[in-house]
Design an enzyme around this catalytic site. Structure first.
Site, PDB file in Angstrom:
ATOM      1  CB  SER A 132      34.434  89.501  91.474  1.00 51.04           C
ATOM      2  OG  SER A 132      34.853  90.794  91.924  1.00 51.04           O
ATOM      3  CG  HIS A 159      32.209  92.687  88.657  1.00 50.51           C
ATOM      4  ND1 HIS A 159      33.580  92.909  88.730  1.00 50.51           N
ATOM      5  CD2 HIS A 159      31.780  92.613  89.942  1.00 50.51           C
ATOM      6  CE1 HIS A 159      33.941  92.982  89.996  1.00 50.51           C
ATOM      7  NE2 HIS A 159      32.881  92.798  90.746  1.00 50.51           N
ATOM      8  CG  ASN A 160      36.366  92.711  85.810  1.00 49.59           C
ATOM      9  OD1 ASN A 160      35.691  92.315  86.754  1.00 49.59           O
ATOM     10  ND2 ASN A 160      37.498  92.130  85.486  1.00 49.59           N
ATOM     11  CE  LYS A 187      35.466  88.958  88.002  1.00 52.27           C
ATOM     12  NZ  LYS A 187      36.623  89.538  87.361  1.00 52.27           N
TER      13      LYS A 187
END
Length: 469
Positions: free
Chosen positions: A134, A192-193, A189
């Site tokens: 990221s 996270h998004n 991840k």
């Protein structure tokens, strides 16, 4: 003779930035990009020629030559589109690889597919590391947050490269850590998004509300600037820059069509939440807000059918809006990390929430002062709503979020995530919910049975509800 320490396959925006990052950190790298007549020709060679730091790098458009230029065990990072492309690339590479070579998938792959690829390549004697990355183009160049998972021994072989090129936290430690087995790196991840979707949506809602209170975008940028003192984040900073950017005499953002795109990770996060039975309601609200935005023509038509006039009486201060924003952000982070914790338990990943928060304090899109605080919070608990400081913050902010959301509803202003934050909070803090009605209904029409609270929920019960049938 093999001379390159590390290979990078795929020279899109992120791949190119990572190559320059690796070279700037003194690594001898090999770069590959496919050859497509008339479309992609000499991409790697031309890229090398454009940047002096790549003078020691070697460039290829032939897979065999690329693989053979690497030291063994080979370390190859794949920066290609997620999905079937990854599988095609793996099959193209396999004939040229040797036992114990390492492939690193640095794209936004689905964590389930990462697990499948991990097992498939293991059967071939090849190590596979699913890695979340990221930070966007700038982060990839200057130092991203990196989230690798897979076989720990294989990770240790690539650790010096990934840790060196990653961002550094407040203590100058790399924002890169071994996350866990299988697809856990791609899972976090993905989450996270999802959290990122909400953070973006909350800022969009805040700006809409501030506009409705009579401020122009320059004034709103100045208001948000003052928020850095208590609620700073990367997304807040870039949003201020966006609001201050003009084209001619008007703000550029006003000329952007209000249809928000997505690459699928918010969708995956919402699906994973449903599959794991975790109420990540803000992520779903942010995702569906984007979907709703895409129905532009229908929105125009329905607006003419149902709405008229303008906001009549929005009595809100910028402090109240800030406090509502801070409330919703705490709930967003609670839900995101709750999803990670539940997945960790379900899949026996043994994830370290404090360490995950730490590698998200720099380099990544959701870095913020709140994330920095969570590093310490997660050393004591897996539930941030049990932390005394955050409890005090929630109690302090709650009157403001109630007022802001109520005013939005009364004035026909959409506030999907702000509204959901207080609705979810009310639900998760309710001792006796309305779910008993749901269970009675399910038992009535489907004989699904129910538990009773007067026998500690031990036995299953069924009632014939309509005695006349």
């Amino acid at each position: 003779m093999n001379t390159s320490e590390f290979g990078l396959f795929g020279l899109g925006v992120m791949g190119k930035s990572l190559c320059r990052n690796l070279a700037n950190n003194g690594f001898k790298i090999a770069m590959f990009n496919r050859h497509v007549d008339g479309v992609e020709v000499d991409v790697a060679k031309n890229f090398k020629a454009e940047h002096p730091e790549l003078s020691e790098a070697v460039a290829f458009d032939d897979i065999s030559a690329f693989v053979n230029a690497l030291e063994t065990p080979r370390k190859i990072m794949l920066m290609v589109n997620a999905g079937k492309t990854i599988d095609y690339v793996i099959e193209d590479l396999l004939p040229h690889l040797s036992k114990d070579d390492i492939l690193i998938d640095g794209g936004n792959s689905n964590y389930k597919k990462t697990k499948e690829r991990f097992e498939y390549l293991k059967s071939k004697g090849i190590h596979f590391i699913g890695t979340g990355v990221s930070g966007g183009e700038e982060g990839a160049l200057k130092g991203p947050s990196i989230m690798p998972s897979g076989d720990l021994e294989a990770y240790n072989n690539v650790k010096p490269f990934l840790e060196k090129i990653s961002a550094k936290d407040q203590n100058n430690l790399p924002c890169c850590t071994y996350v866990g087995p299988e697809g856990s790196g791609h899972f976090i991840k993905m989450v996270h998004n999802g959290v990122e979707y909400v953070e973006m949506q909350l800022l969009a809602e805040v700006i809409t509300i501030l506009e409705a209170t009579g401020h122009n975008l320059d004034e709103i940028a100045n208001i948000l600037e003052t928020w850095k003192n208590t609620a700073n984040s990367y997304l807040l900073e870039i949003t201020i820059d966006i609001l201050r950017t003009k084209e001619g005499d008007d703000w550029l953002v006003k000329k952007i069509l209000d249809k928000a795109g997505n690459k699928g990770t918010g969708n995956w996060t919402t699906i994973a939440s449903a599959e794991l039975g975790v109420p990540s309601t803000l992520i779903a609200a942010a995702l569906f807000a984007r979907y709703t935005s895409f129905y532009k023509e229908e929105r125009i038509q329905l607006n003419s059918n149902f709405k008229g006039g303008t906001v009549s009486d929005l009595q809100l201060s910028s402090t109240e809006i800030l406090e509502a924003y801070q409330f919703a952000r705490i709930i967003n982070h609670y839900q995101g990390f709750k999803l990670i914790a539940e997945a960790s338990n379900k899949f026996s990943w043994n994830l370290n929430l404090s360490e995950i928060a730490r590698i998200w304090t720099n380099g990544c899109i959701i870095r913020s002062t709140l994330m920095e605080a969570l590093v310490e919070v997660f050393k004591e608990t897996t539930n941030i709503l049990t932390n005394s400081q955050l409890i005090a913050s929630i109690k302090h902010y709650k009157p403001s979020v109630k007022k802001v959301v109520s005013q939005c509803v009364l004035n026909d202003i959409t506030a999907s995530c702000l509204g959901e934050s207080i609705q979810f909070f009310n639900g998760i803090t309710t001792v006796d919910s309305s779910a008993n009605i749901i269970q009675a209904q399910r038992d009535y029409f489907g004989a699904h049975t129910y538990k009773r609270n007067d026998d500690d929920g031990v036995k299953s019960h069924h009632t014939i509800w309509n005695k006349t049938n």
